[in-house]
Design a protein around this motif. Sequence first.
Motif, PDB file in Angstrom:
ATOM      1  N   ALA A   1      14.349  54.331  61.328  1.00 60.91           N
ATOM      2  CA  ALA A   1      14.462  54.499  62.774  1.00 60.91           C
ATOM      3  C   ALA A   1      14.677  55.986  63.052  1.00 60.91           C
ATOM      4  O   ALA A   1      15.791  56.455  63.273  1.00 60.91           O
ATOM      5  N   VAL A   2      13.598  56.733  63.021  1.00 59.92           N
ATOM      6  CA  VAL A   2      13.673  58.196  63.102  1.00 59.92           C
ATOM      7  C   VAL A   2      14.063  58.637  64.509  1.00 59.92           C
ATOM      8  O   VAL A   2      13.537  58.122  65.505  1.00 59.92           O
TER       9      VAL A   2
ATOM     10  N   GLU B   1      15.278  48.793  44.234  1.00 67.58           N
ATOM     11  CA  GLU B   1      14.782  49.299  45.506  1.00 67.58           C
ATOM     12  C   GLU B   1      15.975  49.762  46.339  1.00 67.58           C
ATOM     13  O   GLU B   1      16.931  49.014  46.547  1.00 67.58           O
ATOM     14  N   LEU B   2      15.928  50.983  46.798  1.00 70.82           N
ATOM     15  CA  LEU B   2      17.045  51.553  47.529  1.00 70.82           C
ATOM     16  C   LEU B   2      16.918  51.259  49.017  1.00 70.82           C
ATOM     17  O   LEU B   2      15.822  51.163  49.547  1.00 70.82           O
ATOM     18  N   PRO B   3      18.055  51.133  49.727  1.00 74.27           N
ATOM     19  CA  PRO B   3      17.992  50.871  51.164  1.00 74.27           C
ATOM     20  C   PRO B   3      17.358  52.041  51.895  1.00 74.27           C
ATOM     21  O   PRO B   3      17.497  53.192  51.504  1.00 74.27           O
ATOM     22  N   SER B   4      16.634  51.734  52.951  1.00 74.01           N
ATOM     23  CA  SER B   4      15.985  52.784  53.718  1.00 74.01           C
ATOM     24  C   SER B   4      15.959  52.401  55.189  1.00 74.01           C
ATOM     25  O   SER B   4      15.681  51.262  55.532  1.00 74.01           O
TER      26      SER B   4
ATOM     27  N   LEU C   1      13.256  61.661  48.184  1.00 71.90           N
ATOM     28  CA  LEU C   1      14.675  61.807  47.894  1.00 71.90           C
ATOM     29  C   LEU C   1      15.467  60.690  48.555  1.00 71.90           C
ATOM     30  O   LEU C   1      15.001  60.008  49.469  1.00 71.90           O
ATOM     31  N   GLY C   2      16.695  60.526  48.068  1.00 74.90           N
ATOM     32  CA  GLY C   2      17.674  59.684  48.723  1.00 74.90           C
ATOM     33  C   GLY C   2      18.854  60.560  49.100  1.00 74.90           C
ATOM     34  O   GLY C   2      19.233  61.464  48.350  1.00 74.90           O
ATOM     35  N   CYS C   3      19.439  60.333  50.283  1.00 78.25           N
ATOM     36  CA  CYS C   3      20.552  61.169  50.730  1.00 78.25           C
ATOM     37  C   CYS C   3      21.347  60.413  51.787  1.00 78.25           C
ATOM     38  O   CYS C   3      20.960  59.336  52.234  1.00 78.25           O
ATOM     39  N   HIS C   4      22.466  60.998  52.209  1.00 73.31           N
ATOM     40  CA  HIS C   4      23.301  60.366  53.227  1.00 73.31           C
ATOM     41  C   HIS C   4      22.947  60.840  54.627  1.00 73.31           C
ATOM     42  O   HIS C   4      23.241  60.161  55.604  1.00 73.31           O
ATOM     43  N   GLN C   5      22.342  62.005  54.726  1.00 68.47           N
ATOM     44  CA  GLN C   5      21.992  62.555  56.032  1.00 68.47           C
ATOM     45  C   GLN C   5      20.739  63.395  55.881  1.00 68.47           C
ATOM     46  O   GLN C   5      20.643  64.218  54.965  1.00 68.47           O
TER      47      GLN C   5
ATOM     48  N   LEU D   1      17.756  56.154  52.861  1.00 64.07           N
ATOM     49  CA  LEU D   1      18.749  56.712  53.770  1.00 64.07           C
ATOM     50  C   LEU D   1      19.465  55.581  54.497  1.00 64.07           C
ATOM     51  O   LEU D   1      18.829  54.671  55.018  1.00 64.07           O
ATOM     52  N   ALA D   2      20.788  55.667  54.545  1.00 62.74           N
ATOM     53  CA  ALA D   2      21.564  54.645  55.233  1.00 62.74           C
ATOM     54  C   ALA D   2      21.612  54.883  56.737  1.00 62.74           C
ATOM     55  O   ALA D   2      21.776  53.951  57.518  1.00 62.74           O
TER      56      ALA D   2
END
Length: 328
Positions: A276-277, A270-273, A224-228, A243-244
């Motif tokens: 840094a968990v 390609e989406l930004p990811s 998935l892609g999400c903001h948080q 995820l930004a």
Amino acid sequence: MDKTNQELSQEFYIHFNAAQSELASRANELNLGSTDSKALQQLSTDFAKLRKELTDATSFLPSYDQRQCELRLKEVEGSLEKLRTAAAPKPKFAFKRKAKTSTTSPSPSSTSSASKVAPITSALVDVSSSTPSSFAGVTLSGRSHEFLDLSSLPPVVSATDLIISDLDHCVVYMLSETRSKDGVARDVKITALHARNIRNSVLIMPVIDGSALLHDLSRCVLALGCHQYRMHSSTQTDVYISLASNPIIEHCKGIRFTKYPRYLHSAGDELPSNLAVQDFSHIRPTPSPNWSNLPEGSIPPEESWPKHGDSDNVEVDRVLQRLLPSST
């Protein structure tokens, strides 16, 4: 530059977790030893301070996070009540003089009035809940060995929070343009994702506008892609994410992260990811043992993933066999 609500939420969540854990630890220490009245008073003061901070944070904190913080505060509040009860002075024993029995019968009017007076009681209604059903949105729950796509959602829904719970050996495919059995394409805007108690399943989600909050996932794949992104109490799960901000995990083990596959995104870019968990269960300068990057050689090829229009032909067990991490 003013901070965004997302940045404020992340900072508060880190602060709250540390403060709540400290309060719980202090309450546990008092419970194990003799109750110290000064320490108990200070604990009560600090608890009230943290509750006020949570109240002040409601202007930028998502409603789900507010509920989760409230639940954790209630745990400390319960410990505090027990400590206060234990510290309260015991009433002294004393003989009571028996009251004289009146020989005068009460008048009918006084009897009637007394019967109408009921004891005053109060009840606290817990409006927060740890179950996904407490959120406003569409729920997919209690499924096993099924393929679930947009046609599984109510036909009138065009935008919604998606709540997924209690799945086992399922493939959830929520990308747009999925064809339902009647041949009609559907495009539902998913505003947020809440997932709990998912086992041996694959969740393929679009890029959503809101947050993803996940609890109790075991041997799963999530794209998935999400903001948080926040994950709690989960194990052996591969996360393909765009995820930004920084993903947050807590009480997790065996979580592997990699980028969201470009062939799953309708735009084809390609989406930004950001990988840094932040591991709230490992607040140390050393690398966390609870998560890692998914090795390139362990990423399944594109043909292993289900595609648009495959809802009638997907073999769930075969998809799971191709995508799920190996059992340990």
